[in-house]
Design a protein around this motif. Structure first.
Motif, PDB file in Angstrom:
ATOM      1  N   LEU A 197      28.791   7.262 104.588  1.00 26.72           N
ATOM      2  CA  LEU A 197      29.774   7.833 104.444  1.00 26.72           C
ATOM      3  C   LEU A 197      30.013   8.407 105.533  1.00 26.72           C
ATOM      4  O   LEU A 197      31.605   8.937 105.225  1.00 26.72           O
ATOM      5  N   ILE A 198      29.992   8.126 106.810  1.00 24.56           N
ATOM      6  CA  ILE A 198      30.938   8.731 107.868  1.00 24.56           C
ATOM      7  C   ILE A 198      31.596   7.485 107.454  1.00 24.56           C
ATOM      8  O   ILE A 198      33.301   7.986 108.691  1.00 24.56           O
ATOM      9  N   ALA A 199      31.595   6.554 108.111  1.00 26.00           N
ATOM     10  CA  ALA A 199      32.719   5.451 108.136  1.00 26.00           C
ATOM     11  C   ALA A 199      33.693   6.284 107.062  1.00 26.00           C
ATOM     12  O   ALA A 199      34.695   5.278 107.590  1.00 26.00           O
ATOM     13  N   LYS A 200      33.231   6.141 106.356  1.00 34.14           N
ATOM     14  CA  LYS A 200      34.725   6.357 105.255  1.00 34.14           C
ATOM     15  C   LYS A 200      35.043   7.556 105.582  1.00 34.14           C
ATOM     16  O   LYS A 200      36.208   7.613 105.266  1.00 34.14           O
ATOM     17  N   GLU A 201      34.616   8.565 106.726  1.00 30.85           N
ATOM     18  CA  GLU A 201      36.170   9.902 107.197  1.00 30.85           C
ATOM     19  C   GLU A 201      37.097   8.894 108.488  1.00 30.85           C
ATOM     20  O   GLU A 201      37.242  10.444 109.162  1.00 30.85           O
ATOM     21  N   ASN A 202      37.000   8.012 108.908  1.00 31.23           N
ATOM     22  CA  ASN A 202      37.913   7.812 109.818  1.00 31.23           C
ATOM     23  C   ASN A 202      37.830   8.192 111.069  1.00 31.23           C
ATOM     24  O   ASN A 202      38.828   8.255 111.333  1.00 31.23           O
ATOM     25  N   ARG A 203      36.243   8.711 111.688  1.00 35.65           N
ATOM     26  CA  ARG A 203      36.553   9.605 112.683  1.00 35.65           C
ATOM     27  C   ARG A 203      35.236   9.374 112.731  1.00 35.65           C
ATOM     28  O   ARG A 203      34.550   8.964 112.551  1.00 35.65           O
ATOM     29  N   PRO A 204      35.091   9.907 114.930  1.00 38.18           N
ATOM     30  CA  PRO A 204      34.103   9.061 115.842  1.00 38.18           C
ATOM     31  C   PRO A 204      32.581  10.419 114.898  1.00 38.18           C
ATOM     32  O   PRO A 204      33.494  11.595 114.470  1.00 38.18           O
ATOM     33  N   ALA A 205      31.811   9.765 114.581  1.00 34.94           N
ATOM     34  CA  ALA A 205      30.733  10.289 114.443  1.00 34.94           C
ATOM     35  C   ALA A 205      30.142  11.687 114.838  1.00 34.94           C
ATOM     36  O   ALA A 205      30.813  12.837 114.040  1.00 34.94           O
ATOM     37  N   GLU A 206      30.251  11.883 116.402  1.00 35.49           N
ATOM     38  CA  GLU A 206      29.662  12.869 117.365  1.00 35.49           C
ATOM     39  C   GLU A 206      31.004  13.964 116.601  1.00 35.49           C
ATOM     40  O   GLU A 206      30.376  14.891 116.829  1.00 35.49           O
ATOM     41  N   ASP A 207      32.369  13.921 116.946  1.00 37.85           N
ATOM     42  CA  ASP A 207      32.988  14.427 116.686  1.00 37.85           C
ATOM     43  C   ASP A 207      33.404  15.219 115.470  1.00 37.85           C
ATOM     44  O   ASP A 207      33.221  16.593 114.603  1.00 37.85           O
ATOM     45  N   LEU A 208      33.151  14.217 113.911  1.00 36.26           N
ATOM     46  CA  LEU A 208      32.858  15.109 113.010  1.00 36.26           C
ATOM     47  C   LEU A 208      31.697  15.691 112.830  1.00 36.26           C
ATOM     48  O   LEU A 208      31.836  16.794 111.693  1.00 36.26           O
ATOM     49  N   LEU A 209      30.199  15.647 113.231  1.00 38.94           N
ATOM     50  CA  LEU A 209      29.190  16.071 113.053  1.00 38.94           C
ATOM     51  C   LEU A 209      29.182  17.717 113.504  1.00 38.94           C
ATOM     52  O   LEU A 209      28.849  18.607 112.937  1.00 38.94           O
ATOM     53  N   LYS A 210      30.427  17.986 115.120  1.00 40.36           N
ATOM     54  CA  LYS A 210      29.926  19.199 115.499  1.00 40.36           C
ATOM     55  C   LYS A 210      31.285  20.399 114.850  1.00 40.36           C
ATOM     56  O   LYS A 210      30.467  21.010 114.278  1.00 40.36           O
ATOM     57  N   GLU A 211      32.189  19.237 113.705  1.00 43.32           N
ATOM     58  CA  GLU A 211      33.399  19.660 113.061  1.00 43.32           C
ATOM     59  C   GLU A 211      31.960  20.690 111.844  1.00 43.32           C
ATOM     60  O   GLU A 211      31.751  21.609 111.655  1.00 43.32           O
ATOM     61  N   ILE A 212      30.975  19.676 110.986  1.00 46.15           N
ATOM     62  CA  ILE A 212      30.417  19.811 109.612  1.00 46.15           C
ATOM     63  C   ILE A 212      28.991  20.865 110.633  1.00 46.15           C
ATOM     64  O   ILE A 212      29.121  22.542 109.780  1.00 46.15           O
ATOM     65  N   ALA A 213      28.989  21.138 111.627  1.00 48.11           N
ATOM     66  CA  ALA A 213      27.507  22.185 112.384  1.00 48.11           C
ATOM     67  C   ALA A 213      28.875  23.566 112.337  1.00 48.11           C
ATOM     68  O   ALA A 213      27.511  24.418 112.684  1.00 48.11           O
ATOM     69  N   THR A 214      30.440  23.422 112.568  1.00 48.93           N
ATOM     70  CA  THR A 214      30.998  24.699 112.678  1.00 48.93           C
ATOM     71  C   THR A 214      31.158  25.148 111.082  1.00 48.93           C
ATOM     72  O   THR A 214      31.054  26.795 110.885  1.00 48.93           O
ATOM     73  N   LEU A 215      30.707  24.479 110.042  1.00 49.83           N
ATOM     74  CA  LEU A 215      30.507  25.272 108.915  1.00 49.83           C
ATOM     75  C   LEU A 215      29.138  24.963 108.049  1.00 49.83           C
ATOM     76  O   LEU A 215      29.210  26.120 107.018  1.00 49.83           O
ATOM     77  N   VAL A 216      28.692  24.607 108.123  1.00 52.38           N
ATOM     78  CA  VAL A 216      26.829  24.961 107.711  1.00 52.38           C
ATOM     79  C   VAL A 216      26.150  25.155 108.982  1.00 52.38           C
ATOM     80  O   VAL A 216      25.836  24.669 109.939  1.00 52.38           O
ATOM     81  N   THR A 217      25.196  26.625 108.352  1.00 52.87           N
ATOM     82  CA  THR A 217      24.267  26.873 109.052  1.00 52.87           C
ATOM     83  C   THR A 217      23.017  26.195 109.148  1.00 52.87           C
ATOM     84  O   THR A 217      21.922  26.222 109.034  1.00 52.87           O
ATOM     85  N   GLY A 218      22.708  25.281 108.043  1.00 56.65           N
ATOM     86  CA  GLY A 218      21.193  24.715 107.407  1.00 56.65           C
ATOM     87  C   GLY A 218      20.960  23.695 107.780  1.00 56.65           C
ATOM     88  O   GLY A 218      22.465  23.300 108.557  1.00 56.65           O
ATOM     89  N   PRO A 219      20.187  22.709 107.401  1.00 58.42           N
ATOM     90  CA  PRO A 219      20.029  21.384 107.914  1.00 58.42           C
ATOM     91  C   PRO A 219      20.927  20.316 107.430  1.00 58.42           C
ATOM     92  O   PRO A 219      21.625  20.027 107.182  1.00 58.42           O
ATOM     93  N   ILE A 220      21.809  19.811 109.410  1.00 63.57           N
ATOM     94  CA  ILE A 220      22.218  19.163 108.787  1.00 63.57           C
ATOM     95  C   ILE A 220      21.660  17.128 109.266  1.00 63.57           C
ATOM     96  O   ILE A 220      21.888  17.236 110.372  1.00 63.57           O
ATOM     97  N   SER A 221      21.729  16.539 108.388  1.00 65.54           N
ATOM     98  CA  SER A 221      20.822  15.149 108.897  1.00 65.54           C
ATOM     99  C   SER A 221      21.739  14.059 109.020  1.00 65.54           C
ATOM    100  O   SER A 221      23.111  13.794 108.539  1.00 65.54           O
ATOM    101  N   ALA A 222      21.522  13.522 110.256  1.00 61.16           N
ATOM    102  CA  ALA A 222      22.743  12.517 111.171  1.00 61.16           C
ATOM    103  C   ALA A 222      21.623  11.359 111.469  1.00 61.16           C
ATOM    104  O   ALA A 222      21.198  11.392 112.341  1.00 61.16           O
TER     105      ALA A 222
END
Ligand code: G3P
Length: 214
Positions: free
Chosen positions: A31-56
């Motif tokens: 799923l991360i590969a489909k987004e074509n950007r660094p994983a850490e960067d993406l996860l950081k942004e997801i964490a600004t949107l969701v307060t619940g658990p984010i699996s990485a």
């Protein structure tokens, strides 16, 4: 039943969050590969949107590597949950991470015995992949039923995330069985909302409303 969204797409997460239905997010390397950007960067942004658990998910296959990656991933945000594959080293990593207070989601679970071991290791979440079992002509939902029975028998606290959800019937069955969580792709979330009779009903009401005297 809690609803997680199974995606790494910011657009999909934003839209799903705006519905007020999303309790968490699950990602995986595909799923991360489909987004074509660094994983850490993406996860950081997801964490600004969701307060619940984010699996990485970790990519290492050995326990030391998994622990190292897990410790780095948890620095990204407080709500990151570490996804580890259901292997011998994965089970060892779950135990170590539990002792460190780091939450885990053990992924690629295809048998109830595997799920039993995850619970015994102190895993927070287990992800049985039902769609992939259906793909090989097994009834994926039977696995959820069996895991639920085992966890109930021994009052295990590990939560079942029904994963590899492909259609609304999977979601319905997960809820009927009493799974803790279903992680659902965005397209299936949309399908859950839609019903042709709802659309026809709206159309009819709108047409009839024209006949109401002003
Ligand atoms: O949650 C696991 C999921 O991302 C895998 O789904 O459709 O690739 O089997 P699928």
């Amino acid at each position: 039943m809690k609803i997680f969204i199974d995606t790494a797409s910011i657009k999909e997460i934003k839209e799903a969050v705006s519905l007020g239905l999303i309790d968490g997010v699950t990602t995986n390397p595909s799923l991360i590969a489909k987004e074509n950007r660094p994983a850490e960067d993406l996860l950081k942004e997801i964490a600004t949107l969701v307060t619940g658990p984010i699996s990485a998910e970790v990519l290492s296959l050995d326990v030391e590597g998994m622990l190292k990656e897990a410790r780095l991933l948890t620095k990204i945000a407080k709500n990151i949950v570490i996804k580890v594959p259901l292997t011998k080293d994965g089970i060892k990593a779950v135990r170590c991470l539990a002792q460190e207070g780091i939450k885990t989601n053990t992924t690629l679970c295809f048998s109830a015995n595997q799920a039993l071991l995850v619970a015994k290791a102190g895993g927070n979440y287990v992800s049985p992949f039902i769609g992939r079992l259906d793909d090989i002509s097994q009834v994926g939902m039977d696995l959820i039923r069996n895991i639920k029975t085992i966890y109930n028998n021994y009052s295990f606290k590990t939560e079942i995330i029904v994963a590899s959800v492909r259609n609304p019937v999977h979601v319905l069955d997960a809820a009927l069985i009493g799974a803790d969580i279903a992680t659902i792709p965005f397209t299936v979330i949309e399908q859950l909302i839609k019903h042709p009779l709802t659309d026809i009903g709206i159309q009819r009401f709108l047409e009839d409303s024209k006949k109401i005297p002003k």
